[in-house]
Structures are given as C-alpha cells and as structure tokens.
Write a protein that holds these residues in place. Structure first.
Motif, short mmCIF file in Angstrom:
data_model
loop_
_atom_site.label_atom_id
_atom_site.label_comp_id
_atom_site.label_asym_id
_atom_site.label_seq_id
_atom_site.Cartn_x
_atom_site.Cartn_y
_atom_site.Cartn_z
N ARG A 1 0.84 -1.19 0.00
CA ARG A 1 0.00 0.00 0.00
C ARG A 1 0.87 1.24 0.00
O ARG A 1 1.86 1.33 0.73
N ASN A 2 0.50 2.22 -0.83
CA ASN A 2 1.22 3.47 -0.91
C ASN A 2 0.21 4.61 -0.86
O ASN A 2 -0.38 4.97 -1.86
N GLY A 3 0.01 5.14 0.34
CA GLY A 3 -0.96 6.21 0.50
C GLY A 3 -2.37 5.74 0.24
O GLY A 3 -2.88 4.83 0.90
N GLN A 4 -3.00 6.30 -0.78
CA GLN A 4 -4.39 6.01 -1.09
C GLN A 4 -4.56 5.01 -2.23
O GLN A 4 -5.62 4.94 -2.85
N VAL A 5 -3.52 4.22 -2.49
CA VAL A 5 -3.62 3.20 -3.54
C VAL A 5 -3.02 1.89 -3.05
O VAL A 5 -2.15 1.87 -2.18
N LEU A 6 -3.52 0.79 -3.61
CA LEU A 6 -2.95 -0.54 -3.38
C LEU A 6 -2.24 -0.97 -4.66
O LEU A 6 -2.80 -0.86 -5.75
N SER A 7 -1.03 -1.47 -4.52
CA SER A 7 -0.29 -1.99 -5.67
C SER A 7 -0.52 -3.49 -5.76
O SER A 7 -0.35 -4.20 -4.77
N VAL A 8 -0.92 -3.97 -6.94
CA VAL A 8 -1.21 -5.39 -7.13
C VAL A 8 -0.57 -5.87 -8.43
O VAL A 8 -0.18 -5.07 -9.28
N SER A 9 -0.47 -7.19 -8.56
CA SER A 9 0.10 -7.76 -9.79
C SER A 9 -0.61 -9.07 -10.10
O SER A 9 -1.18 -9.71 -9.22
N SER A 10 -0.55 -9.46 -11.37
CA SER A 10 -1.10 -10.73 -11.80
C SER A 10 -0.03 -11.80 -11.67
O SER A 10 1.17 -11.53 -11.79
N ASP A 11 -0.45 -13.04 -11.45
CA ASP A 11 0.51 -14.15 -11.42
C ASP A 11 0.96 -14.50 -12.84
O ASP A 11 1.90 -15.27 -13.02
N PHE B 1 2.87 -12.96 -15.55
CA PHE B 1 3.76 -11.81 -15.63
C PHE B 1 3.69 -11.10 -16.98
O PHE B 1 4.39 -10.11 -17.20
N PHE B 2 2.86 -11.61 -17.87
CA PHE B 2 2.63 -10.91 -19.13
C PHE B 2 1.94 -9.57 -18.87
O PHE B 2 2.06 -8.64 -19.64
N TYR B 3 1.24 -9.50 -17.74
CA TYR B 3 0.52 -8.29 -17.35
C TYR B 3 1.34 -7.52 -16.31
O TYR B 3 1.85 -8.11 -15.36
N LYS B 4 1.44 -6.22 -16.51
CA LYS B 4 2.24 -5.39 -15.62
C LYS B 4 1.48 -5.10 -14.32
O LYS B 4 0.26 -5.03 -14.31
N PRO B 5 2.21 -4.90 -13.21
CA PRO B 5 1.57 -4.49 -11.95
C PRO B 5 0.88 -3.14 -12.13
O PRO B 5 1.25 -2.34 -13.00
N TYR B 6 -0.10 -2.87 -11.30
CA TYR B 6 -0.79 -1.58 -11.38
C TYR B 6 -1.36 -1.22 -10.01
O TYR B 6 -1.31 -2.03 -9.08
N ASP B 7 -1.88 -0.01 -9.89
CA ASP B 7 -2.41 0.49 -8.63
C ASP B 7 -3.93 0.55 -8.66
O ASP B 7 -4.54 0.85 -9.69
N ILE B 8 -4.53 0.27 -7.50
CA ILE B 8 -5.98 0.38 -7.35
C ILE B 8 -6.26 1.48 -6.31
O ILE B 8 -5.87 1.35 -5.15
N PRO B 9 -6.91 2.57 -6.70
CA PRO B 9 -7.27 3.61 -5.72
C PRO B 9 -8.20 3.04 -4.65
O PRO B 9 -9.10 2.24 -4.95
N LEU B 10 -8.00 3.43 -3.41
CA LEU B 10 -8.80 2.90 -2.31
C LEU B 10 -10.29 3.20 -2.49
O LEU B 10 -11.14 2.40 -2.11
N ASN B 11 -10.59 4.35 -3.09
CA ASN B 11 -12.00 4.72 -3.23
C ASN B 11 -12.73 3.92 -4.30
O ASN B 11 -13.93 4.06 -4.48
N GLU B 12 -12.01 3.06 -5.04
CA GLU B 12 -12.64 2.21 -6.04
C GLU B 12 -12.91 0.80 -5.50
O GLU B 12 -13.60 0.01 -6.14
#
Length: 267
Positions: free
Chosen positions: A188-198, A200-211
C-alpha cells in the motif's frame, strides 16, 4: 407491517425493554408516538432513526432493508459505509455455506453485493475444511488469473479491513472499474494498493482505495473437469515474450542515448 417495524419490535424485545421504557428513556418521545412506528402506522423521522441505529449499533440501511430476525446479529459483518456481508450460514453438520457468484451474472455482483435478496438467491456449497470466516466463490475470467481459467472458481475469505492485507498473498478484489479480479497484493502506498497478476505478461498496477468495494483472501479453488496443470506452460511463453519486449525496450533506449551522445560530439 414494514421490515423496520418488525425489526425495532424484535430488537426492543431482545433488550427486554417495554415500549414505554424504550420511548421515554432512550428515544425521549411518547409511548403513543413510538407504538405507531412499531405497528407500521407511521414512519420514523431521521432523528429517531439515528437514535435507534446508535442504540442498537445497527446501521439504518440494515434496519430498513433486512429482516434481522433471520440472522444472528453477532454474526452480521457490518462495513463502515453501512454495506453488509450476510452472516456465516452453516448446514446441519456445521459446515460453512459458501455462496457461488455465477459466471454469466458476475457483473451483476457489482449492483447486487449489498442486496441481501441477491445474495440469498445465489447457489451454495459447503466445504468442511473452510471454517472460521465468511467465504464466497467468484468466477475466474481471462488469462490473468493463472492457474485459474474460464470455468474455474476462486473461493475467498472476506477481509474486513485493508490493514489485514499481507504482501505476496493473493486476493479477489471487487472494484468499481474492473469488477472481479484475482491479484497478488504488493503493498500500500498512501491512497492506492499496488497489485500484480501471477501471469507476468501483465504489468503491476495500482488500485485507488475509493474504487475498492470488497476484498476476499484466496482460500481455495474449484477447477473445471478438463483442467490440466500443464496448461500453465502457456503462461511461461507469455512471460518469455514479456521479457523479450522489456529487453528490446531497454536496448532501444540505450541506442537512443548513444545516438544523442554521438550527435553532441559532432556539434
């Protein structure tokens, strides 16, 4: 008779209060006025609803829309914004009842997750090794959820607080933009969660907490009849392509820098 009338009569009885005591001592209104709410002859104004909600520690949403008599109050999981996850239901052997969100209606979950009637109408299964929590099964879709594929179901345990998320653990994230997704939590970085797919063809990305609507921790999986573990090799090929793509980008950047340096020398 309304759900609200049934609920307040039930809750008052659970506390052993008479109508007179509850009206005069708690709500500071007359018994006659309160009796009209309990009989359904009159609707309670906002200020009375708030007092009743605070006294019983039950959200107004729950008081107005859910027949509380059906569920053990101590088992109802209440979220900060008045949304609810229905209580743990067990069969005659004491096994947890797990709702299954159907493949074809998975998008309907975004509008039905807080509707008790929608949840009650979902099919259920029981797995004796899943205990001590609230579980739900979600459909896997696409190729970003290996080793799960279309036709698979991911069973998650409800996470009550984002503070309970653990790095490198897998979760089902229900969000406003993406719907249902199965990802690995990075941090977690502030108001976002960083996630990734297992995958690895897909890049990690952030999910805003309010979503974020709900989070369920991976607990188990249900695979289709034709599932074969070796199919996972397909993802290794995509991993290789992704790595090659990254190497090409690095090489392209390096060549660009060399060209710029060369031009500067000739100026």
């Amino acid at each position: 008779m309304s759900i609200f009338a049934d609920n307040i009569r039930f809750l008052r009885g659970k506390r052993g209060l008479s109508q007179h005591a509850f009206a005069n001592d708690i709500l500071i209104i007359s018994r006659d006025r309160y009796s009209k709410y309990e009989s359904g002859r009159s609707e309670a104004p906002y200020e009375v609803l708030i007092k009743i909600s605070k006294y019983f520690n039950i959200s107004i949403d729950l008081l107005l829309t859910v027949d509380i008599r059906k569920y053990p109050l101590e088992d109802i999981l209440k979220l900060p914004d008045n949304r609810i996850v229905l209580p743990v239901v067990v069969d005659q052997l004491g096994n947890n009842s797990i709702e299954i969100v159907p493949q074809k209606a998975s998008m309907g979950y975004l509008s039905g997750y807080s509707d008790p009637e929608y949840i009650e109408n979902l099919q259920r299964i029981t797995l004796p090794f899943l205990t001590n929590g609230k579980y739900r099964a979600f459909p896997a879709q696409g190729d970003s959820m290996p080793p799960f594929k279309d036709g698979s179901y991911i069973i998650g345990k409800f996470v009550e607080s984002l503070n309970d998320l653990k790095a490198n653990k897998s979760y089902i994230f229900v969000t406003l933009n993406e719907g249902i997704s199965y990802k690995r939590f990075i941090g977690r970085n502030g108001q976002v969660l960083s996630v990734s797919s297992d995958n690895f063809f897909y890049k990690p990305y952030d999910i805003p907490l309010n979503e974020i609507i709900e989070v369920w921790q991976y607990a188990s999986g249900i695979f289709p009849e034709d599932f074969e573990p070796e199919n996972f090799e397909n993802y290794n090929l995509k991993d290789l392509i992704a790595q090659l793509r990254e190497d090409v980008q690095k090489l392209d950047t390096k060549v660009s820098h060399e060209i710029i340096k060369s031009k500067k020398k000739h100026l």
